[in-house]
Design an enzyme around this catalytic site. Structure first.
Site, PDB file in Angstrom:
ATOM      1  N   CYS A 164       0.898  -1.166   0.000  1.00  0.00           N
ATOM      2  CA  CYS A 164       0.000   0.000   0.000  1.00  0.00           C
ATOM      3  C   CYS A 164       0.928   1.205   0.000  1.00  0.00           C
ATOM      4  O   CYS A 164       1.221   1.774   1.047  1.00  0.00           O
ATOM      5  CB  CYS A 164      -0.891  -0.011   1.238  1.00  0.00           C
ATOM      6  SG  CYS A 164      -1.984  -1.430   1.339  1.00  0.00           S
TER       7      CYS A 164
ATOM      8  N   ALA B 200       1.545   4.392  -1.799  1.00  0.00           N
ATOM      9  CA  ALA B 200       1.571   5.837  -2.036  1.00  0.00           C
ATOM     10  C   ALA B 200       1.494   6.620  -0.726  1.00  0.00           C
ATOM     11  O   ALA B 200       0.838   6.165   0.211  1.00  0.00           O
ATOM     12  CB  ALA B 200       0.413   6.229  -2.943  1.00  0.00           C
ATOM     13  N   PRO B 201       2.133   7.776  -0.671  1.00  0.00           N
ATOM     14  CA  PRO B 201       2.863   8.471  -1.744  1.00  0.00           C
ATOM     15  C   PRO B 201       4.304   8.000  -1.921  1.00  0.00           C
ATOM     16  O   PRO B 201       5.072   8.642  -2.630  1.00  0.00           O
ATOM     17  CB  PRO B 201       2.826   9.931  -1.287  1.00  0.00           C
ATOM     18  CG  PRO B 201       2.805   9.852   0.212  1.00  0.00           C
ATOM     19  CD  PRO B 201       2.025   8.607   0.555  1.00  0.00           C
ATOM     20  N   GLY B 202       4.676   6.913  -1.286  1.00  0.00           N
ATOM     21  CA  GLY B 202       5.990   6.339  -1.584  1.00  0.00           C
ATOM     22  C   GLY B 202       7.074   6.707  -0.599  1.00  0.00           C
ATOM     23  O   GLY B 202       8.258   6.467  -0.867  1.00  0.00           O
ATOM     24  N   GLY B 203       6.696   7.278   0.545  1.00  0.00           N
ATOM     25  CA  GLY B 203       7.699   7.654   1.542  1.00  0.00           C
ATOM     26  C   GLY B 203       8.517   6.443   1.972  1.00  0.00           C
ATOM     27  O   GLY B 203       9.756   6.470   1.972  1.00  0.00           O
ATOM     28  N   LYS B 204       7.805   5.376   2.308  1.00  0.00           N
ATOM     29  CA  LYS B 204       8.527   4.190   2.808  1.00  0.00           C
ATOM     30  C   LYS B 204       9.170   3.435   1.647  1.00  0.00           C
ATOM     31  O   LYS B 204      10.225   2.816   1.820  1.00  0.00           O
ATOM     32  CB  LYS B 204       7.578   3.302   3.606  1.00  0.00           C
ATOM     33  CG  LYS B 204       7.011   4.042   4.814  1.00  0.00           C
ATOM     34  CD  LYS B 204       6.120   3.209   5.670  1.00  0.00           C
ATOM     35  CE  LYS B 204       5.462   4.047   6.755  1.00  0.00           C
ATOM     36  NZ  LYS B 204       4.393   4.949   6.258  1.00  0.00           N
TER      37      LYS B 204
ATOM     38  N   ASP C 198      -5.746  -3.215  -6.475  1.00  0.00           N
ATOM     39  CA  ASP C 198      -6.150  -3.523  -5.108  1.00  0.00           C
ATOM     40  C   ASP C 198      -5.222  -4.642  -4.625  1.00  0.00           C
ATOM     41  O   ASP C 198      -5.243  -5.748  -5.179  1.00  0.00           O
ATOM     42  CB  ASP C 198      -7.620  -3.982  -5.137  1.00  0.00           C
ATOM     43  CG  ASP C 198      -8.078  -4.534  -3.791  1.00  0.00           C
ATOM     44  OD1 ASP C 198      -7.253  -4.671  -2.878  1.00  0.00           O
ATOM     45  OD2 ASP C 198      -9.282  -4.835  -3.684  1.00  0.00           O
TER      46      ASP C 198
ATOM     47  N   ASP D  28       1.584  -1.359   4.878  1.00  0.00           N
ATOM     48  CA  ASP D  28       1.244  -0.101   5.551  1.00  0.00           C
ATOM     49  C   ASP D  28      -0.203   0.214   5.173  1.00  0.00           C
ATOM     50  O   ASP D  28      -0.470   1.057   4.319  1.00  0.00           O
ATOM     51  CB  ASP D  28       2.213   0.989   5.049  1.00  0.00           C
ATOM     52  CG  ASP D  28       2.113   2.273   5.830  1.00  0.00           C
ATOM     53  OD1 ASP D  28       1.528   2.264   6.933  1.00  0.00           O
ATOM     54  OD2 ASP D  28       2.619   3.304   5.344  1.00  0.00           O
TER      55      ASP D  28
ATOM     56  N   CYS E 235      -0.841   4.042  10.955  1.00  0.00           N
ATOM     57  CA  CYS E 235      -0.632   5.272  11.722  1.00  0.00           C
ATOM     58  C   CYS E 235      -1.896   5.519  12.556  1.00  0.00           C
ATOM     59  O   CYS E 235      -2.368   6.640  12.657  1.00  0.00           O
ATOM     60  CB  CYS E 235      -0.279   6.455  10.827  1.00  0.00           C
ATOM     61  SG  CYS E 235      -1.448   6.743   9.499  1.00  0.00           S
TER      62      CYS E 235
HETATM   63  C1  LIG Z   1      -1.095   4.622   4.899  1.00  0.00           C
HETATM   64  S1  LIG Z   1      -1.077   4.957   3.232  1.00  0.00           S
HETATM   65  C2  LIG Z   1       0.505   4.370   2.755  1.00  0.00           C
HETATM   66  C3  LIG Z   1       1.632   5.332   2.997  1.00  0.00           C
HETATM   67  C4  LIG Z   1       2.914   4.883   2.309  1.00  0.00           C
HETATM   68  N1  LIG Z   1       3.304   3.558   2.719  1.00  0.00           N
HETATM   69  C5  LIG Z   1       4.060   5.838   2.560  1.00  0.00           C
HETATM   70  O1  LIG Z   1       4.865   5.612   3.440  1.00  0.00           O
HETATM   71  O2  LIG Z   1       4.161   6.852   1.865  1.00  0.00           O
HETATM   72  C6  LIG Z   1      -2.108   3.717   2.593  1.00  0.00           C
HETATM   73  C7  LIG Z   1      -2.172   3.692   1.082  1.00  0.00           C
HETATM   74  O3  LIG Z   1      -2.874   2.502   0.713  1.00  0.00           O
HETATM   75  C8  LIG Z   1      -3.652   2.786  -0.422  1.00  0.00           C
HETATM   76  N2  LIG Z   1      -4.679   1.733  -0.487  1.00  0.00           N
HETATM   77  C9  LIG Z   1      -5.899   1.697   0.080  1.00  0.00           C
HETATM   78  N3  LIG Z   1      -6.512   0.547  -0.179  1.00  0.00           N
HETATM   79  C10 LIG Z   1      -5.642  -0.182  -0.924  1.00  0.00           C
HETATM   80  C11 LIG Z   1      -5.702  -1.464  -1.536  1.00  0.00           C
HETATM   81  N4  LIG Z   1      -6.787  -2.225  -1.400  1.00  0.00           N
HETATM   82  N5  LIG Z   1      -4.639  -1.887  -2.248  1.00  0.00           N
HETATM   83  C12 LIG Z   1      -3.540  -1.112  -2.395  1.00  0.00           C
HETATM   84  N6  LIG Z   1      -3.443   0.119  -1.856  1.00  0.00           N
HETATM   85  C13 LIG Z   1      -4.471   0.571  -1.128  1.00  0.00           C
HETATM   86  C14 LIG Z   1      -4.157   4.180  -0.162  1.00  0.00           C
HETATM   87  O4  LIG Z   1      -4.595   4.798  -1.368  1.00  0.00           O
HETATM   88  C15 LIG Z   1      -2.934   4.836   0.451  1.00  0.00           C
HETATM   89  O5  LIG Z   1      -2.154   5.427  -0.556  1.00  0.00           O
END
Ligand SMILES: C[S@@+](CC[C@H](N)C(=O)[O-])C[C@H]1O[C@@H](n2cnc3c(N)ncnc32)[C@H](O)[C@@H]1O
Length: 449
Positions: free
Chosen positions: A262, A264-268, A311, A330, A383
């Site tokens: 999961c 975006a935005p790609g920090g990790k 997904d 995440d 978080c």
């Molecule tokens: C907590 S954020 C992730 C932050 C990211 N790991 C970072 O450090 O920048 C959760 C992300 O999961 C995405 N998301 C939500 N449901 C999802 C799914 N079923 N499959 C993949 N990504 C999903 C959201 O759009 C969001 O960008």
């Protein structure tokens, strides 16, 4: 309205655009960050800081401002007049928290009603703001017993925090209500933290190292990222210290196959690649527009990555059947550990969201587990401060997966001290702290051989 000299873009005032953004947030048309990204170009660059101050300020103080506004109105505005409510909240915010002279705050609010061609509301907005100007202490006193005013937090959140973390209630609230500190992550693939600290000092930027993440530096005053040495060359990124722990826990190594499920935005994602540039990293993200953010972040850092828009829980849609050595999960969550960065949570997050999110997390974690190789590791992260999304979600998962075993968070990185947050029934929970990290949760799970 002003024409900018260079490109004929028509700029609006920060207040006008703030009214649009707050109205959209109030009517649940998107988060504050998406609305700001969408509309901030309508404001001249020199006024964008004011726009952010107005929008973040109204959201951060919404529980109090909303209680005050409702107490001063005979009846709430109808949905079609949500823009007038936004004007009122902005006016109250300026009167309470900004240096705008009172008469200017009131006059500009009244003028804003005219610009919306809602002249009928000018008297009402004028009367409410002037009454608040005269009687604000008494008005706040009369409302001070309401949890939303006492804590400047929605009542349901106060109740949940108190139920789950009675000993931390006051500090959670305090840390959730302030401006967060600006924390950066040094790209240790390019430069050591000590060297980068020196280059900050050379530029007169005062900073301190983070206590828990070896790559974290706190800036004593927030900076425009363009003023940070080597930012465009990928020498540093803006990232909270607690968030930085994920890559230190997972400790990716050269050539490992890693999934950031999961992303975006790609920090990790960026941090994992900084630690192991030659790992084979796959990043999956559901939202196409958020996937673009990963692309631009990684372009700046200069690392290639395999990006998939899907997904993560729908394996048929994206997985080729080759297992991963390590998975970072995440998951989407209530973000209750990062309210100070996303204060619109105070407006739009509802109790029912928690159960919905728990279901979404369950679907993702149960499916993504299948993509991990035997003997591999999955780091479950949120978080959130809600045990349902964290230790209880993990307890359910472990109970339903015989091949899953929780392991200590420093299993993959023996130099990682576990002196942050607190151990809970499964994993560790970090609370948001006033001058430090955000609220976070981590649990590391190993798949049996
Ligand atoms: C907590 S954020 C992730 C932050 C990211 N790991 C970072 O450090 O920048 C959760 C992300 O999961 C995405 N998301 C939500 N449901 C999802 C799914 N079923 N499959 C993949 N990504 C999903 C959201 O759009 C969001 O960008």
């Amino acid at each position: 309205m002003m024409n900018s000299p260079d490109n004929n873009v028509v700029h609006h005032s920060a207040r006008q655009v703030a009214i649009k953004i707050i109205s959209n947030v109030l009517s649940q048309q998107g988060s504050l960050s998406t609305q700001l990204a969408r509309f901030q170009q309508e404001v001249a660059p020199e006024h964008q800081a004011l726009l952010k101050e107005l929008c973040f300020g109204v959201c951060r103080h919404y529980p109090t401002l909303n209680s005050v506004a409702l107490s001063l109105l005979n009846q709430p505005f109808e949905e079609k007049d949500i823009d007038l409510y936004a004007i009122l909240l902005l006016g109250l915010y300026q009167l309470t928290h900004m240096n705008t002279p009172d008469h200017a705050a009131v006059n500009e609010s009244v003028e804003a009603c005219r610009l919306l061609k809602k002249d009928w509301a000018t008297k009402l907005v004028n009367a409410v703001l002037r009454r608040y100007q005269r009687e604000c202490d008494e008005i706040i006193d009369n409302l001070s017993a309401m949890p939303s005013v006492e804590y400047n937090m929605p009542k349901w959140l106060v109740k949940r925090f108190n139920k789950h973390w009675p000993d931390h209630l006051e500090s959670i609230i305090e840390a959730s209500n302030i401006h967060p500190p600006m924390c950066i992550r040094v790209n240790e693939d390019q430069v050591s933290r000590e060297t980068y600290l020196e280059s900050l000092s050379d530029k007169g930027i005062k900073a301190d190292i983070g206590e828990y993440s070896t790559s974290a530096i706190y800036l004593r005053n927030a900076q425009n990222v363009m003023h940070l040495p080597g930012f465009m060359d990928g020498l540093c990124s803006v990232q909270d210290e607690a968030a930085q722990l994920s890559a230190h826990i997972l400790n990716p190594e050269a050539d490992e196959k890693i999934l950031d499920a999961c992303a975006a935005p790609g920090g990790k994602t960026g941090h994992l690649l900084e630690k192991a540039p030659s790992s084979q990293l796959t990043a999956v993200e559901l939202e196409p527009w958020r996937l673009e953010k990963i692309e631009s972040n990684l372009e700046r850092l200069g690392y290639p990555v395999s990006l998939i828009c899907a997904d993560a829980g729908d394996l048929d849609a994206w997985w080729d059947g080759n297992t991963f050595d390590k998975v970072l999960l995440d998951v989407p969550c209530s973000a209750t550990g990062v309210i100070r960065r996303n204060p619109d949570i105070k407006i739009n997050r509802k109790p029912a969201d928690i159960n919905e999110l728990v279901e979404i997390q369950k679907q993702i974690v149960d499916q993504v587990w299948k993509t991990l190789k035997a003997g591999g590791y999955m780091l479950y992260a949120t978080c959130s401060l809600m045990p349902e999304e964290n230790e209880q979600q993990v307890a359910r998962f472990l109970g339903e997966h015989e091949d899953a075993m929780e392991v200590p968070l420093n299993t993959l990185n023996s130099s990682l001290e576990l002196n942050w947050g607190e151990a809970v029934s499964h994993g560790r929970q970090l609370m948001p702290t006033i001058n430090g990290h955000d609220g976070f949760y981590y649990c590391l799970i190993r798949k049996a051989d």
